[in-house]
Design an enzyme around this catalytic site. Structure first.
Site, short mmCIF file in Angstrom:
data_model
loop_
_atom_site.label_atom_id
_atom_site.label_comp_id
_atom_site.label_asym_id
_atom_site.label_seq_id
_atom_site.Cartn_x
_atom_site.Cartn_y
_atom_site.Cartn_z
N ARG A 54 -3.61 -2.63 4.21
CA ARG A 54 -5.12 -2.39 3.03
C ARG A 54 -5.60 -3.74 2.45
O ARG A 54 -6.45 -3.01 2.50
CB ARG A 54 -4.98 -0.73 2.61
N GLU A 92 13.78 2.42 1.11
CA GLU A 92 15.31 3.13 0.83
C GLU A 92 16.40 3.00 1.39
O GLU A 92 17.62 3.38 0.60
CB GLU A 92 14.79 4.96 0.48
#
Length: 212
Positions: A99, A136
């Protein structure tokens, strides 16, 4: 003769005051231009859609695609970014996959400068330089063409839609500096303040909208 000197001195002081006033007004005008009005900020914020439990349970996803299909909000956002960065003497804008490409390419066109994509690993066809960043669980990697910034010591703005934990942003800044350019600032449309993602980013950080 004394009266003439006094008159000339008075005129000089008046011109100096007028000049100082003009400079102050110009600075105030510039501050207003690079700062969103409350109304414009609300228009942009209200155009962002919230999607609960995406991409996993307990997360509220901030969807910026609804800024893109709202011409009023999108124009106000891009006008703001153009006003902020037109005096930065930038040479290139680098956008983070994917984006960041949207905002970066449009802003680069408005500023009449080059645009450089920072892509996910394996998407660029020429010789690249890469940078890993932590997820993560495990790592991911972004890369840029080794000759992306042909101008020596180029001044570069990094842009993306969102900064959360900041891993991608840190990698992007590192890549820009690694191949000989200077990342002047990193810009984000949204910043999730509670994640402290901008800590450790080795450049100035500017976010249009902050989410507590």
């Amino acid at each position: 003769m004394t009266s003439v000197l006094k008159w000339d001195f008075t005129q000089m002081l008046l011109k100096l005051v007028d000049y100082s006033y003009d400079i102050i007004c110009q600075k105030i005008k510039r501050v207003k231009m690079i700062t969103l009005t409350k109304e414009d900020r609300e228009i942009i914020e209200n155009s962002i859609r919230e999607i609960p439990n995406f991409p996993k349970e307990g997360i509220i996803f901030k969807d910026i695609t609804t800024i893109l299909n709202n011409p009023t909000a999108f124009t106000k956002l891009m006008n703001h970014l153009e006003e902020r960065y037109k005096s930065y003497n930038l040479d290139y804008i680098a956008g983070i996959d994917a984006r960041g490409f949207i905002f970066g390419a449009i802003l680069a066109d408005r500023l009449n400068i080059g645009f450089v994509p920072i892509r996910k690993k394996g998407k660029l066809p020429y010789t690249t330089v890469s940078e890993k960043y932590a997820l993560e669980y495990g790592f991911d990697e972004v890369e840029v063409h080794i000759d992306a910034f042909p101008k020596e010591s180029a001044r570069v703005l990094l842009i993306d839609d969102l900064i959360a934990t900041g891993g991608t942003a840190k990698a992007g800044v590192s890549l820009i500096n690694k191949i000989g350019a200077n990342c002047i600032e990193a810009c984000f449309i949204l910043e999730l303040d509670f994640l402290n993602g901008k800590e450790g980013i080795e450049t100035e950080v500017y976010s249009v909208i902050h989410i507590d």
